[in-house]
Design an enzyme around this catalytic site. Sequence first.
Site, PDB file in Angstrom:
ATOM      1  N   GLY A  43     -46.914-140.361   1.576  1.00  0.00           N
ATOM      2  CA  GLY A  43     -47.657-139.258   2.184  1.00  0.00           C
ATOM      3  C   GLY A  43     -49.153-139.507   2.205  1.00  0.00           C
ATOM      4  O   GLY A  43     -49.833-139.226   3.197  1.00  0.00           O
ATOM      5  N   CYS A  44     -49.672-140.040   1.119  1.00  0.00           N
ATOM      6  CA  CYS A  44     -51.118-140.303   1.027  1.00  0.00           C
ATOM      7  C   CYS A  44     -51.532-141.429   1.970  1.00  0.00           C
ATOM      8  O   CYS A  44     -52.616-141.397   2.548  1.00  0.00           O
ATOM      9  CB  CYS A  44     -51.507-140.606  -0.411  1.00  0.00           C
ATOM     10  SG  CYS A  44     -51.183-139.198  -1.502  1.00  0.00           S
ATOM     11  N   THR A  45     -50.661-142.404   2.132  1.00  0.00           N
ATOM     12  CA  THR A  45     -50.941-143.494   3.065  1.00  0.00           C
ATOM     13  C   THR A  45     -50.928-142.979   4.500  1.00  0.00           C
ATOM     14  O   THR A  45     -51.821-143.294   5.291  1.00  0.00           O
ATOM     15  CB  THR A  45     -49.920-144.633   2.888  1.00  0.00           C
ATOM     16  OG1 THR A  45     -50.036-145.137   1.550  1.00  0.00           O
ATOM     17  CG2 THR A  45     -50.151-145.750   3.883  1.00  0.00           C
TER      18      THR A  45
END
Length: 146
Positions: A43-45
Amino acid sequence: MVREGEQAPDFRLTSDTGEQVSLSSLRGKPVVLYFYPRSDTPGCTRQACGIRDVWGEFRKREAIVLGVSSDGQKAQARFREKYGLPFTILADPERTIGESYGVTQEGKTAYARSTFVIDREGTVAKVMKRVDSGTHADEMLAELPA
């Protein structure tokens, strides 16, 4: 949590390159300060690469984008390099800035995904909670003057 219309809490954190960055040194330009749980997770990527992919739009609006997580400086540097991120990633392993902005989660070391759009004078113009990592870049751009 910091509210819209309030002065954004100042901070001084280490960037992915090892330099010290303070919010007060960025006055005069809009700042998008986004908190995310962990570097190099799916998700952060997706969130970071979404910003990277529309980076030209942020530049047109003279916006400074700062990503922040509780990961250390070396992890932030690897994350930025691996995905070719054109913006600064800040390390907050002591979680001091996360606490002052109210994005810490009880019993967890990771931050809640949240964004603060800060105007040229240092006032919080928009608070975005529980953002969708896939649409976040467009939502951030919508809050910046064209």
